[in-house]
Design a protein around this motif. Structure first.
Motif, PDB file in Angstrom:
ATOM      1  N   GLU A   1     -35.088  42.478 -57.123  1.00  0.00           N
ATOM      2  CA  GLU A   1     -34.418  43.270 -56.093  1.00  0.00           C
ATOM      3  C   GLU A   1     -33.171  43.968 -56.632  1.00  0.00           C
ATOM      4  N   LEU A   2     -32.643  43.441 -57.753  1.00  0.00           N
ATOM      5  CA  LEU A   2     -31.383  43.965 -58.272  1.00  0.00           C
ATOM      6  C   LEU A   2     -31.602  45.278 -59.002  1.00  0.00           C
ATOM      7  N   GLU A   3     -30.914  46.290 -58.580  1.00  0.00           N
ATOM      8  CA  GLU A   3     -30.928  47.585 -59.252  1.00  0.00           C
ATOM      9  C   GLU A   3     -29.674  47.659 -60.123  1.00  0.00           C
ATOM     10  N   LEU A   4     -29.869  47.653 -61.451  1.00  0.00           N
ATOM     11  CA  LEU A   4     -28.725  47.601 -62.365  1.00  0.00           C
ATOM     12  C   LEU A   4     -27.773  48.777 -62.204  1.00  0.00           C
ATOM     13  N   SER A   5     -28.278  49.890 -61.697  1.00  0.00           N
ATOM     14  CA  SER A   5     -27.412  51.052 -61.480  1.00  0.00           C
ATOM     15  C   SER A   5     -26.313  50.760 -60.469  1.00  0.00           C
ATOM     16  N   LEU A   6     -26.494  49.703 -59.647  1.00  0.00           N
ATOM     17  CA  LEU A   6     -25.466  49.326 -58.686  1.00  0.00           C
ATOM     18  C   LEU A   6     -24.141  49.018 -59.376  1.00  0.00           C
ATOM     19  N   PHE A   7     -24.242  48.501 -60.604  1.00  0.00           N
ATOM     20  CA  PHE A   7     -23.029  48.079 -61.301  1.00  0.00           C
ATOM     21  C   PHE A   7     -22.313  49.246 -61.962  1.00  0.00           C
ATOM     22  N   ARG A   8     -22.884  50.420 -61.855  1.00  0.00           N
ATOM     23  CA  ARG A   8     -22.166  51.633 -62.257  1.00  0.00           C
ATOM     24  C   ARG A   8     -21.572  52.319 -61.029  1.00  0.00           C
ATOM     25  N   GLN A   9     -21.766  51.699 -59.870  1.00  0.00           N
ATOM     26  CA  GLN A   9     -21.260  52.240 -58.622  1.00  0.00           C
ATOM     27  C   GLN A   9     -20.145  51.348 -58.087  1.00  0.00           C
ATOM     28  N   ARG A  10     -19.563  51.812 -57.010  1.00  0.00           N
ATOM     29  CA  ARG A  10     -18.450  51.077 -56.406  1.00  0.00           C
ATOM     30  C   ARG A  10     -18.862  49.686 -55.951  1.00  0.00           C
ATOM     31  N   ALA A  11     -20.090  49.569 -55.425  1.00  0.00           N
ATOM     32  CA  ALA A  11     -20.562  48.282 -54.907  1.00  0.00           C
ATOM     33  C   ALA A  11     -20.535  47.208 -55.986  1.00  0.00           C
ATOM     34  N   GLY A  12     -20.956  47.560 -57.201  1.00  0.00           N
ATOM     35  CA  GLY A  12     -20.976  46.593 -58.290  1.00  0.00           C
ATOM     36  C   GLY A  12     -19.585  46.164 -58.711  1.00  0.00           C
ATOM     37  N   GLY A  13     -18.673  47.133 -58.830  1.00  0.00           N
ATOM     38  CA  GLY A  13     -17.305  46.805 -59.220  1.00  0.00           C
ATOM     39  C   GLY A  13     -16.626  45.903 -58.202  1.00  0.00           C
ATOM     40  N   LEU A  14     -16.816  46.186 -56.926  1.00  0.00           N
ATOM     41  CA  LEU A  14     -16.223  45.353 -55.887  1.00  0.00           C
ATOM     42  C   LEU A  14     -16.840  43.951 -55.874  1.00  0.00           C
ATOM     43  N   ALA A  15     -18.142  43.872 -56.155  1.00  0.00           N
ATOM     44  CA  ALA A  15     -18.820  42.565 -56.191  1.00  0.00           C
ATOM     45  C   ALA A  15     -18.236  41.681 -57.292  1.00  0.00           C
ATOM     46  N   VAL A  16     -18.026  42.254 -58.465  1.00  0.00           N
ATOM     47  CA  VAL A  16     -17.448  41.493 -59.576  1.00  0.00           C
ATOM     48  C   VAL A  16     -16.017  41.086 -59.248  1.00  0.00           C
ATOM     49  N   THR A  17     -15.236  42.018 -58.694  1.00  0.00           N
ATOM     50  CA  THR A  17     -13.852  41.703 -58.300  1.00  0.00           C
ATOM     51  C   THR A  17     -13.819  40.570 -57.284  1.00  0.00           C
ATOM     52  N   GLY A  18     -14.697  40.655 -56.291  1.00  0.00           N
ATOM     53  CA  GLY A  18     -14.756  39.615 -55.266  1.00  0.00           C
ATOM     54  C   GLY A  18     -15.082  38.251 -55.856  1.00  0.00           C
ATOM     55  N   TRP A  19     -16.023  38.218 -56.823  1.00  0.00           N
ATOM     56  CA  TRP A  19     -16.386  36.936 -57.436  1.00  0.00           C
ATOM     57  C   TRP A  19     -15.220  36.373 -58.255  1.00  0.00           C
ATOM     58  N   LEU A  20     -14.507  37.224 -58.983  1.00  0.00           N
ATOM     59  CA  LEU A  20     -13.368  36.764 -59.781  1.00  0.00           C
ATOM     60  C   LEU A  20     -12.259  36.197 -58.888  1.00  0.00           C
ATOM     61  N   VAL A  21     -12.033  36.838 -57.753  1.00  0.00           N
ATOM     62  CA  VAL A  21     -11.052  36.308 -56.803  1.00  0.00           C
ATOM     63  C   VAL A  21     -11.505  34.936 -56.299  1.00  0.00           C
ATOM     64  N   SER A  22     -12.792  34.818 -55.979  1.00  0.00           N
ATOM     65  CA  SER A  22     -13.343  33.537 -55.520  1.00  0.00           C
ATOM     66  C   SER A  22     -13.216  32.464 -56.598  1.00  0.00           C
ATOM     67  N   ALA A  23     -13.480  32.844 -57.860  1.00  0.00           N
ATOM     68  CA  ALA A  23     -13.383  31.887 -58.961  1.00  0.00           C
ATOM     69  C   ALA A  23     -11.960  31.365 -59.115  1.00  0.00           C
ATOM     70  N   ALA A  24     -10.974  32.271 -59.014  1.00  0.00           N
ATOM     71  CA  ALA A  24      -9.574  31.853 -59.121  1.00  0.00           C
ATOM     72  C   ALA A  24      -9.193  30.939 -57.953  1.00  0.00           C
ATOM     73  N   LEU A  25      -9.638  31.286 -56.765  1.00  0.00           N
ATOM     74  CA  LEU A  25      -9.352  30.473 -55.583  1.00  0.00           C
ATOM     75  C   LEU A  25     -10.032  29.114 -55.682  1.00  0.00           C
ATOM     76  N   ALA A  26     -11.272  29.105 -56.195  1.00  0.00           N
ATOM     77  CA  ALA A  26     -12.007  27.845 -56.362  1.00  0.00           C
ATOM     78  C   ALA A  26     -11.296  26.929 -57.355  1.00  0.00           C
ATOM     79  N   ALA A  27     -10.796  27.513 -58.452  1.00  0.00           N
ATOM     80  CA  ALA A  27     -10.084  26.717 -59.455  1.00  0.00           C
ATOM     81  C   ALA A  27      -8.847  26.055 -58.843  1.00  0.00           C
ATOM     82  N   ALA A  28      -8.123  26.796 -58.013  1.00  0.00           N
ATOM     83  CA  ALA A  28      -6.916  26.247 -57.387  1.00  0.00           C
ATOM     84  C   ALA A  28      -7.261  25.147 -56.391  1.00  0.00           C
ATOM     85  N   VAL A  29      -8.255  25.407 -55.543  1.00  0.00           N
ATOM     86  CA  VAL A  29      -8.619  24.442 -54.497  1.00  0.00           C
ATOM     87  C   VAL A  29      -9.207  23.170 -55.098  1.00  0.00           C
TER      88      VAL A  29
END
Length: 392
Positions: free
Chosen positions: A78-106
């Motif tokens: 289902e994953l279209e790799l072109s998504l990661f050249r678009q805004r949706a992909g960049g925001l998805a990675v940013t969101g996961w990194l924020v979650s990872a930092a929050l998870a590490a703290a919690v």
């Protein structure tokens, strides 16, 4: 030999019976909108060794792993790799990194309090999203439509793929350096397949043979697709990586080389995956749930359940504030907070290494199962309310 075969067949029959009954139960529940995955998990608990003891998960372990492979194959497809050249992909990675930092703290705080022993598996578990599990729910409710779909698919794919990559590097069987080396080797092998297979298929004679055999008794394209899946599962296993990674990569590769009638192949994969192998994985996962551990410490389950929403879901409201309206962001919060298959893999690794407490492993998987029950239903309700509001 005969008794082992008989036991395996009995377990397989019981599991397939649960899988057959599950859609009927969902239909009878009607407006409650209980996801079929939850019924399969609960059915597994009931027929498993911790309740009725009608089936043995060890006897169907291979089929369960293939079911897990199919789940992630379809997610990768289902994953279209072109998504990661678009805004949706960049925001998805940013969101996961924020979650990872929050998870590490919690989780760091929980470890300091002595609630958690296995810091990495639990922290990574809180950053996961069950895209493969969500896909049938999202499809059934027509939620993969319009400009919202790329954001859902990208966020789900990142929440499924990056934790698996982190598992390969940080929790690999042979150490972090070897895990990173294995991951690179797996990536290069997949890239080689993605380049070589389309060129092979373009040959006139091979192309003709494939097109003639794809709907005949040979089912040639389907057989080669399953062979590709199993090849990458074997390679991932031999590299010391989780089979989830191999299956996800197989789906991505398949999207780029699949010949012939693509829609026909998709229907066949859905039929085999959702019709047989994937339900076996979910029922088997339910059979492995240590319900007595959850019963002794139910607070842990609800703690992890709410942490999935806080760590994985709430950052969505901030990260996507300029991309999606409030109603859509609220919907996405519940979608990305849904987790399960990767949690099963993480707890298995944590228990095998002796780093994770059994009660935390059971509670984490139980929280994932509860998230599959609650969060998609809330997302569907929000979506229906948004549609009704737009239709006024």
């Amino acid at each position: 030999m005969g008794s082992e075969l008989g036991s395996g067949l009995t377990s397989l029959f019981v599991v397939t019976l649960v899988a057959a009954v599950a859609p009927v139960v969902v239909g009878l529940l009607g407006r409650l909108r209980v996801p079929q995955v939850v019924v399969l998990l609960v059915g597994g608990v009931i027929v498993g060794p911790h309740v009725l003891g009608l089936a043995d998960p060890d006897s169907i372990a291979l089929l369960s792993n293939v079911g897990l492979g199919f789940l992630f194959l379809l997610a990768g497809y289902e994953l279209e790799l072109s998504l990661f050249r678009q805004r949706a992909g960049g925001l998805a990675v940013t969101g996961w990194l924020v979650s990872a930092a929050l998870a590490a703290a919690v989780v760091g705080g929980l470890a300091a309090l002595g609630v958690v022993r296995a810091f990495l598996p639990v922290a990574l578990g809180l950053t996961t999203t069950a895209l493969g599990t969500l896909l049938p729910i999202l499809r059934d409710n027509d939620m993969l439509r319009g400009r919202f779909a790329p954001y859902v698919l990208a966020a789900g794919a990142v929440g499924e793929f990056l934790p698996v990559v982190a598992i390969a590097i940080l929790l690999g069987s042979y150490g972090r350096f070897v895990g990173l080396f294995s991951l690179v080797g797996m990536g290069l092998f997949a890239l080689l397949l993605a380049v070589a297979l389309p060129r092979l298929v373009r040959g006139r004679r091979i192309s003709r043979i494939l097109s003639e055999g794809e709907d005949a008794t040979s089912q040639l394209t389907l057989r080669w697709t399953i062979a590709l899946l199993l090849l990458l599962l074997v390679v991932a296993s031999d590299f010391g990586l989780d089979v989830v990674l191999g299956a996800f990569v197989a789906g991505v590769v398949l999207r780029h080389w699949a010949p012939g009638n693509i829609q026909g192949l998709e229907r066949k994969l859905d039929t085999i995956g959702y019709g047989f192998f994937i339900p076996i994985f979910f029922v088997s996962s339910g059979m492995g749930l240590a319900v007595e551990s959850i019963a002794k410490a139910p607070a842990r389950l609800f703690l992890f359940f709410f942490l999935l929403l806080i760590v994985r879901g709430l950052p969505t409201l901030l990260v996507y504030r300029n991309a999606l309206p409030w109603a859509r962001r609220f919907e996405l919060v519940f979608i990305v907070s849904t987790a399960l298959p990767v949690l099963v893999a993480l707890t298995t690794i944590g228990l095998e290494t002796g780093k994770m407490l059994p009660e935390n492993a059971a509670a984490l998987v139980g929280a994932g199962a509860l998230s599959v029950l609650v969060y998609p239903s809330l997302a569907v309700s929000v979506d229906h309310r948004n549609r009704a509001r737009r239709g006024r």
